[in-house]
Design a protein around this motif. Structure first.
Motif, PDB file in Angstrom:
ATOM      1  N   CYS A   1       0.830  -1.209   0.000  1.00  0.00           N
ATOM      2  CA  CYS A   1       0.000   0.000   0.000  1.00  0.00           C
ATOM      3  C   CYS A   1       0.864   1.258   0.000  1.00  0.00           C
ATOM      4  O   CYS A   1       0.617   2.199  -0.766  1.00  0.00           O
ATOM      5  CB  CYS A   1      -0.927  -0.004   1.210  1.00  0.00           C
ATOM      6  SG  CYS A   1      -1.946  -1.487   1.341  1.00  0.00           S
ATOM      7  N   TYR A   2       1.889   1.271   0.850  1.00  0.00           N
ATOM      8  CA  TYR A   2       2.778   2.425   0.892  1.00  0.00           C
ATOM      9  C   TYR A   2       3.576   2.539  -0.399  1.00  0.00           C
ATOM     10  O   TYR A   2       3.772   3.641  -0.930  1.00  0.00           O
ATOM     11  CB  TYR A   2       3.717   2.323   2.091  1.00  0.00           C
ATOM     12  CG  TYR A   2       3.118   2.843   3.389  1.00  0.00           C
ATOM     13  CD1 TYR A   2       1.771   2.643   3.683  1.00  0.00           C
ATOM     14  CD2 TYR A   2       3.888   3.525   4.316  1.00  0.00           C
ATOM     15  CE1 TYR A   2       1.224   3.107   4.865  1.00  0.00           C
ATOM     16  CE2 TYR A   2       3.349   4.002   5.502  1.00  0.00           C
ATOM     17  CZ  TYR A   2       2.007   3.787   5.771  1.00  0.00           C
ATOM     18  OH  TYR A   2       1.461   4.262   6.944  1.00  0.00           O
ATOM     19  N   ALA A   3       4.028   1.400  -0.934  1.00  0.00           N
ATOM     20  CA  ALA A   3       4.763   1.425  -2.201  1.00  0.00           C
ATOM     21  C   ALA A   3       3.879   1.958  -3.315  1.00  0.00           C
ATOM     22  O   ALA A   3       4.315   2.754  -4.156  1.00  0.00           O
ATOM     23  CB  ALA A   3       5.275   0.028  -2.536  1.00  0.00           C
TER      24      ALA A   3
ATOM     25  N   ARG B   1       9.101  -3.676   1.400  1.00  0.00           N
ATOM     26  CA  ARG B   1       9.017  -3.835   2.842  1.00  0.00           C
ATOM     27  C   ARG B   1       9.078  -2.466   3.503  1.00  0.00           C
ATOM     28  O   ARG B   1       9.915  -1.631   3.158  1.00  0.00           O
ATOM     29  CB  ARG B   1      10.169  -4.699   3.387  1.00  0.00           C
ATOM     30  CG  ARG B   1       9.992  -6.197   3.165  1.00  0.00           C
ATOM     31  CD  ARG B   1       8.873  -6.759   4.021  1.00  0.00           C
ATOM     32  NE  ARG B   1       8.742  -8.194   3.951  1.00  0.00           N
ATOM     33  CZ  ARG B   1       7.913  -8.843   3.127  1.00  0.00           C
ATOM     34  NH1 ARG B   1       7.175  -8.151   2.272  1.00  0.00           N
ATOM     35  NH2 ARG B   1       7.834 -10.158   3.164  1.00  0.00           N
ATOM     36  N   LYS B   2       8.167  -2.218   4.441  1.00  0.00           N
ATOM     37  CA  LYS B   2       8.206  -0.992   5.227  1.00  0.00           C
ATOM     38  C   LYS B   2       9.318  -1.085   6.266  1.00  0.00           C
ATOM     39  O   LYS B   2       9.510  -2.116   6.898  1.00  0.00           O
ATOM     40  CB  LYS B   2       6.864  -0.764   5.918  1.00  0.00           C
ATOM     41  CG  LYS B   2       5.755  -0.362   4.971  1.00  0.00           C
ATOM     42  CD  LYS B   2       4.393  -0.451   5.621  1.00  0.00           C
ATOM     43  CE  LYS B   2       4.264   0.471   6.810  1.00  0.00           C
ATOM     44  NZ  LYS B   2       2.938   0.350   7.443  1.00  0.00           N
ATOM     45  N   HIS B   3      10.033   0.023   6.444  1.00  0.00           N
ATOM     46  CA  HIS B   3      11.105   0.092   7.432  1.00  0.00           C
ATOM     47  C   HIS B   3      10.850   1.207   8.432  1.00  0.00           C
ATOM     48  O   HIS B   3      11.772   1.671   9.098  1.00  0.00           O
ATOM     49  CB  HIS B   3      12.452   0.297   6.730  1.00  0.00           C
ATOM     50  CG  HIS B   3      12.987  -0.953   6.095  1.00  0.00           C
ATOM     51  ND1 HIS B   3      14.079  -1.644   6.585  1.00  0.00           N
ATOM     52  CD2 HIS B   3      12.557  -1.655   5.025  1.00  0.00           C
ATOM     53  CE1 HIS B   3      14.309  -2.703   5.829  1.00  0.00           C
ATOM     54  NE2 HIS B   3      13.400  -2.735   4.870  1.00  0.00           N
ATOM     55  N   GLY B   4       9.629   1.634   8.540  1.00  0.00           N
ATOM     56  CA  GLY B   4       9.277   2.687   9.482  1.00  0.00           C
ATOM     57  C   GLY B   4       7.858   3.132   9.200  1.00  0.00           C
ATOM     58  O   GLY B   4       7.222   2.699   8.239  1.00  0.00           O
TER      59      GLY B   4
ATOM     60  N   VAL C   1       9.390   3.172   3.084  1.00  0.00           N
ATOM     61  CA  VAL C   1       9.269   1.886   2.415  1.00  0.00           C
ATOM     62  C   VAL C   1      10.445   1.688   1.462  1.00  0.00           C
ATOM     63  O   VAL C   1      10.880   2.633   0.794  1.00  0.00           O
ATOM     64  CB  VAL C   1       7.923   1.763   1.667  1.00  0.00           C
ATOM     65  CG1 VAL C   1       7.826   2.768   0.529  1.00  0.00           C
ATOM     66  CG2 VAL C   1       7.694   0.354   1.153  1.00  0.00           C
ATOM     67  N   ILE C   2      10.979   0.467   1.439  1.00  0.00           N
ATOM     68  CA  ILE C   2      12.025   0.094   0.491  1.00  0.00           C
ATOM     69  C   ILE C   2      11.405  -0.836  -0.546  1.00  0.00           C
ATOM     70  O   ILE C   2      10.820  -1.860  -0.197  1.00  0.00           O
ATOM     71  CB  ILE C   2      13.216  -0.580   1.197  1.00  0.00           C
ATOM     72  CG1 ILE C   2      13.892   0.415   2.141  1.00  0.00           C
ATOM     73  CG2 ILE C   2      14.227  -1.109   0.174  1.00  0.00           C
ATOM     74  CD1 ILE C   2      15.063  -0.168   2.925  1.00  0.00           C
TER      75      ILE C   2
END
Length: 360
Positions: A12-14, A139-142, A146-147
């Motif tokens: 979703c963030y990506a 993958r979310k990192h915070g 997102v990465i």
């Protein structure tokens, strides 16, 4: 284009970041203001991918579902299938004529969303479409970071009602140019790669997953014996597609690993990018993880059920479901997304074709 992205997961963030950067006006909705606070206040998501690291502005982050959906031309829902029944009911009152809803991937969630709308009395002419994978390896990192290590290059997508496919997919391709049309929503569901790749990887790596704190099922966990099993499992999916008359390309998962030949959904070299990122070296609890409760419980149960309905034997699908049920102590087929549980097992093939073409 006015685009809504529903959900707060990795994909979703990506999606919100990529579609915003590509010039669309994005409304990003998720439940829970506390987890969403960084995006709500900062109105941006930080992204790291092959272009580097940067902040991308998000036009309308919101916790109001109606605000996100109303007036959106395309609604993207890159959430696990485990969320679909509850979110479909919540969205049902808000759908409007002409909207296109995209589920990447769907696990036949397109039918669930359509049925929820009709059950709620909403007769809007909405087209629900689904494809075989997320458009992102992410993958979310915070809370606002997102990465993304890979982007989808081929997104075979089917719709319900399929009579709307040409117009709906033309609109959707303005958001995701990698879209290409396939027959209908059931064809789209039978492209889903999650039920093919993840169940063998978690169950055939059950020992190291429970022994080590973190284990990469895609790196050390992807060995020749497991690959051969995955290919055989995928052959059952492809036999179902062929028996039902769905056309090639069937996107065999073997192409994901291949160095030459046909490109898979993420294109060439995606597996190496995935393992190089290190983001999939993770802690997986077999009884709780979505690879078990989504890809196995929902994805494999659907393949087993559709195979039975189509007259196709699926011994590996059924075997992994039996092993998974033993691991979890639950009857995952009985809980699953089967034609029986959807009330569709009694349909003839002609009746199923009519349902896919015309909707409910």
């Amino acid at each position: 284009m006015e685009v809504a992205v529903l959900g707060g997961g990795h994909g979703c963030y990506a999606a919100a970041a990529e579609l915003s950067e590509n010039g669309h006006t994005v409304r990003l909705w998720r439940r829970g203001a506390e987890e969403f606070q960084a995006v709500l206040e900062g109105r941006k998501i930080r992204v790291k991918d092959f272009k580097g690291e940067r902040d991308i502005a998000i036009a309308r982050p919101t916790t109001d579902l109606g605000e996100a959906i109303k007036g959106a031309e395309v609604v993207v829902i890159p959430l696990p299938a485990t969320t679909q029944e509850s979110l479909a009911a919540a969205c049902a009152p808000y759908w409007e004529d002409g909207q296109v809803v995209f589920l990447p991937p769907g696990t036949f969630g397109s039918y669930i969303y359509l049925k929820a709308a009709r059950d709620a009395g909403n007769q809007a002419d909405v087209t629900f479409c689904e494809t075989g994978t997320l458009p992102y390896l992410a993958r979310k990192h915070g809370p606002a970071y997102v990465i993304t290590s890979g982007y989808g290059k081929h997104l075979p997508t089917g719709c319900i009602p399929a009579r709307n496919s040409a117009a709906a997919l033309a609109k959707l391709a303005q958001v995701y140019p990698a879209i290409h049309p396939i027959e209908d929503a059931l064809s789209g569901a039978l492209m889903n790669a999650g039920g093919i790749i993840h169940p063998p990887l978690i169950m055939m790596n059950a020992g190291p997953l429970e022994h080590f704190e973190r284990w990469d099922i895609h790196n050390e966990g992807t060995q020749p014996a497991i690959r051969r099993t995955t290919d055989a499992l995928d052959a059952e999916r492809i036999r179902i597609r062929e028996t039902l008359g769905y056309a090639a390309p069937h996107y065999p998962l073997a192409d994901h690993y291949a160095k030459e030949g046909d490109e898979w959904m993420y294109g060439r070299g995606a597996h190496d990018s995935l393992t190089d990122s290190g983001d999939w070296r993770e802690h997986i609890v077999l009884t709780e993880h979505r690879y078990m409760l989504e890809d196995t419980r929902l994805g494999l149960s659907m393949l087993s059920s559709v195979g039975k309905w189509a007259g196709v034997e699926t011994p590996l699908v059924n075997g992994f479901l039996a092993i998974a049920s033993a691991i979890t102590g639950r009857d995952l087929f009985a809980e699953g997304r089967t034609l029986e549980n959807l009330g569709l097992a009694g349909l003839s093939r002609d009746q199923m074709s009519t349902l896919m073409r015309d909707g409910i």
